[in-house]
Design a protein around this motif. Structure first.
Motif, mmCIF file in Angstrom:
data_model
loop_
_atom_site.group_PDB
_atom_site.id
_atom_site.type_symbol
_atom_site.label_atom_id
_atom_site.label_comp_id
_atom_site.label_asym_id
_atom_site.label_seq_id
_atom_site.Cartn_x
_atom_site.Cartn_y
_atom_site.Cartn_z
ATOM 1 N N LEU A 79 0.883 -1.171 0.000
ATOM 2 C CA LEU A 79 0.000 0.000 0.000
ATOM 3 C C LEU A 79 0.917 1.217 0.000
ATOM 4 C CD1 LEU A 79 -2.205 -2.034 1.010
ATOM 5 C CD2 LEU A 79 -2.965 -0.259 2.564
ATOM 6 N N LEU A 80 0.744 2.126 -0.950
ATOM 7 C CA LEU A 80 1.632 3.292 -1.060
ATOM 8 C C LEU A 80 1.343 4.325 0.040
ATOM 9 C CD1 LEU A 80 1.938 3.815 -4.921
ATOM 10 C CD2 LEU A 80 3.439 2.575 -3.387
ATOM 11 N N SER A 81 2.117 5.416 -0.004
ATOM 12 C CA SER A 81 2.188 6.290 1.178
ATOM 13 C C SER A 81 0.901 7.028 1.562
ATOM 14 C CB SER A 81 3.330 7.289 1.011
ATOM 15 O OG SER A 81 3.163 8.020 -0.171
ATOM 16 N N THR A 82 0.151 7.544 0.586
ATOM 17 C CA THR A 82 -1.084 8.247 0.962
ATOM 18 C C THR A 82 -2.118 7.236 1.464
ATOM 19 O OG1 THR A 82 -0.739 10.111 -0.536
ATOM 20 C CG2 THR A 82 -3.029 9.615 0.064
ATOM 21 N N SER A 123 12.144 -0.605 -2.506
ATOM 22 C CA SER A 123 11.931 0.292 -1.383
ATOM 23 C C SER A 123 11.761 1.701 -1.952
ATOM 24 C CB SER A 123 13.095 0.184 -0.398
ATOM 25 O OG SER A 123 12.816 0.939 0.754
ATOM 26 N N SER A 124 11.946 2.731 -1.142
ATOM 27 C CA SER A 124 11.439 4.032 -1.573
ATOM 28 C C SER A 124 12.147 5.205 -0.894
ATOM 29 C CB SER A 124 9.956 4.065 -1.196
ATOM 30 O OG SER A 124 9.468 5.371 -1.164
ATOM 31 N N ILE A 125 12.084 6.378 -1.535
ATOM 32 C CA ILE A 125 12.560 7.607 -0.877
ATOM 33 C C ILE A 125 11.760 7.890 0.386
ATOM 34 C CG2 ILE A 125 13.637 9.035 -2.671
ATOM 35 C CD1 ILE A 125 10.857 10.328 -3.078
ATOM 36 N N MET A 153 3.644 5.887 7.565
ATOM 37 C CA MET A 153 3.567 4.455 7.851
ATOM 38 C C MET A 153 4.270 3.666 6.747
ATOM 39 S SD MET A 153 2.808 2.046 9.686
ATOM 40 C CE MET A 153 1.552 1.576 10.811
ATOM 41 N N TYR A 154 4.043 4.068 5.504
ATOM 42 C CA TYR A 154 4.662 3.393 4.357
ATOM 43 C C TYR A 154 6.194 3.451 4.456
ATOM 44 C CZ TYR A 154 5.984 2.958 -0.628
ATOM 45 O OH TYR A 154 6.561 2.609 -1.819
ATOM 46 N N GLY A 155 6.721 4.632 4.800
ATOM 47 C CA GLY A 155 8.172 4.781 4.938
ATOM 48 C C GLY A 155 8.720 3.903 6.052
ATOM 49 N N GLY A 202 -2.654 5.897 -4.883
ATOM 50 C CA GLY A 202 -2.402 5.890 -3.449
ATOM 51 C C GLY A 202 -1.036 6.369 -3.030
ATOM 52 N N GLY A 203 -0.231 6.911 -3.973
ATOM 53 C CA GLY A 203 1.082 7.422 -3.603
ATOM 54 C C GLY A 203 1.028 8.917 -3.350
ATOM 55 N N THR A 204 2.154 9.485 -2.889
ATOM 56 C CA THR A 204 2.190 10.924 -2.650
ATOM 57 C C THR A 204 3.090 11.609 -3.678
ATOM 58 O OG1 THR A 204 2.043 10.256 -0.335
ATOM 59 C CG2 THR A 204 2.171 12.595 -0.752
ATOM 60 N N SER A 205 3.869 10.832 -4.429
ATOM 61 C CA SER A 205 4.596 11.417 -5.557
ATOM 62 C C SER A 205 3.716 11.400 -6.809
ATOM 63 C CB SER A 205 5.896 10.639 -5.821
ATOM 64 O OG SER A 205 5.610 9.290 -6.133
ATOM 65 N N ASP A 206 2.471 11.017 -6.653
ATOM 66 C CA ASP A 206 1.559 10.851 -7.795
ATOM 67 C C ASP A 206 1.272 12.141 -8.556
ATOM 68 O OD1 ASP A 206 1.442 8.378 -6.657
ATOM 69 O OD2 ASP A 206 -0.736 8.267 -6.458
ATOM 70 N N TYR A 207 1.558 13.316 -7.933
ATOM 71 C CA TYR A 207 1.245 14.564 -8.649
ATOM 72 C C TYR A 207 1.977 14.643 -9.988
ATOM 73 C CZ TYR A 207 5.681 16.221 -6.655
ATOM 74 O OH TYR A 207 6.995 16.347 -6.302
ATOM 75 N N SER A 298 9.039 16.135 3.472
ATOM 76 C CA SER A 298 9.960 15.343 4.306
ATOM 77 C C SER A 298 10.847 14.417 3.450
ATOM 78 C CB SER A 298 9.178 14.516 5.328
ATOM 79 O OG SER A 298 8.601 13.368 4.719
ATOM 80 N N TRP A 299 10.553 14.330 2.161
ATOM 81 C CA TRP A 299 11.379 13.492 1.283
ATOM 82 C C TRP A 299 12.504 14.330 0.708
ATOM 83 C CZ3 TRP A 299 6.769 10.811 -1.726
ATOM 84 C CH2 TRP A 299 6.125 9.937 -0.846
ATOM 85 N N PRO A 300 13.685 13.753 0.548
ATOM 86 C CA PRO A 300 14.829 14.559 0.093
ATOM 87 C C PRO A 300 14.661 15.084 -1.335
ATOM 88 C CG PRO A 300 15.387 12.218 0.203
ATOM 89 C CD PRO A 300 14.033 12.344 0.808
HETATM 90 N N1 SER Z 1 5.719 6.701 -4.998
HETATM 91 C C1 SER Z 1 5.624 6.313 -3.628
HETATM 92 C C2 SER Z 1 4.530 7.018 -2.938
HETATM 93 O O1 SER Z 1 4.234 8.105 -3.336
HETATM 94 C C3 SER Z 1 6.898 6.599 -2.910
HETATM 95 O O2 SER Z 1 7.641 5.450 -2.945
HETATM 96 O O3 SER Z 1 4.020 6.514 -2.004
#
Ligand code: SER
Length: 337
Positions: A79-82, A123-125, A153-155, A202-207, A298-300
């Motif tokens: 499940l992605l971050s959002t 894994s992920s940023i 939670m995802y991180g 469901g991600g937060t980089s989805d924009y 909060s992501w680099p």
């Molecule tokens: N693309 C992912 C997200 O937005 C980050 O790994 O949750």
């Protein structure tokens, strides 16, 4: 005789779509796929067998391991971050407990066969957590061991599963009289991924991908982060190229089990400019959602992937220009034609 397969979880998702197409290009590969959903129609003929089930169904996973001889696992399901912030306990169950079950089954298989099963993990940023914008401005390219204080939670789930993977590869049953054959866990930390073929959910980089696909469909897009928001991105063919490159690397070459990989970093405004170049009628506005904004903040701004470049010669094929001009723009135009 049990059939030898490569097992892919989360196979109906974005990475799965591209990974299946790549792995199936080699006729020696037999693919067993697993997801909550059916596979997209285009990739269905490319797999030997697809199982629609839940990662939390331990009995089903145990049955699969008893029926098939699994050479490698690409564990993409998550499940992605959002999405994970909306149902954090469910996210923990799927992202952590699901991974733990698979790691245990992989360990049993490695033991049974006397050879290490490869366990490849995206894994992920999101494992990084910069405390404030000032730190994000100062520490632009973070290394694997820096700022590991995720605020989602995802991180947290991804960071912990990296550690579990390392544990199962190096210390599992460390007090037993005889040492079991370990699994061979390898992970890559991806930046935001952008595909021409699919949309994330469901991600937060989805924009990024959302503004691009909206422009191609002729729809207005209110971007949920500020113009100056900067994170790294990568196109999907490079993401799969990274997973397969790491899987193919000789174990002696690897100095760690989890590597940053990245391609280009840009602000949301620069992303929008690229989209407008490809789709001049694009209507993009900025209407930050302060809560999702704080996650992306909060992501680099960028990640340092020099370890991957040195150890297994990682190099993205698509820089920013090629990504938009040669992959995203033409392929997305084609998709919505
Ligand atoms: N693309 C992912 C997200 O937005 C980050 O790994 O949750």
């Amino acid at each position: 005789m049990r059939k030898r397969v490569i097992f892919i979880t989360g196979a109906s998702g974005e990475i799965g779509y591209e990974l299946i197409r790549n792995l199936a290009a080699d006729s020696n590969n037999h693919l067993l796929t697993f997801d909550l959903h059916e596979l997209p129609e285009k990739v269905r003929p490319l797999v030997d067998h697809h199982i629609v089930s839940d990662l939390l169904n331990e009995n089903e996973l145990t049955r699969i391991v008893s029926e098939y001889e699994i050479d490698a696992i690409f564990h993409l399901a998550a499940l992605l971050s959002t999405r994970a912030e909306i149902t954090p306990e469910l996210a923990h169950r799927v992202n952590v407990e699901g991974t733990l079950t698979l790691l245990r089954l992989a360990a049993e298989q490695s033991q049974w066969r006397g050879e290490s099963i490869q366990f490849i993990f995206p894994s992920s940023i999101a494992v990084y957590g910069m405390p404030d914008l000032e730190s994000k401005r100062i520490y632009q390219r973070v290394r694997e061991f820096e700022w590991n204080q995720p605020r989602t939670m995802y991180g947290c789930n991804k960071l912990y599963c990296e550690m579990l993977g390392n544990y199962f590869s190096r210390h599992y049953r460390q007090l037993a009289a005889s040492q079991p054959t370990p699994i061979d866990f390898r992970g890559v930390r991806f930046p935001g991924l952008v595909s021409a073929a699919t949309l994330p959910s469901g991600g937060t980089s989805d924009y990024g991908p959302e503004m691009l696909h909206a422009a191609a469909r002729g729809e207005a897009y209110p971007c949920f982060v500020r113009e100056d928001t900067r994170i790294p991105f990568m196109v999907m063919p490079d993401a799969v190229h990274a997973l397969l490159g790491l899987a193919a690397a000789p174990q002696e070459a690897l100095s760690r089990r989890v590597y940053n990989v990245t391609s280009f970093s840009l602000s949301a405004e620069q992303f929008a400019d690229r989209v407008r170049r490809a789709f001049p009628d694009a209507e993009i506005t900025f209407a930050p959602d302060l809560k999702r904004q704080s996650i992306v903040d909060s992501w680099p701004a960028d990640i340092d992937d020099s370890a991957a470049r040195i150890d297994w010669q990682w190099q993205p094929a698509y820089d920013l220009g090629r990504a938009f001009e040669e992959y995203l723009a033409p392929r997305i135009r084609e998709r919505y034609r």
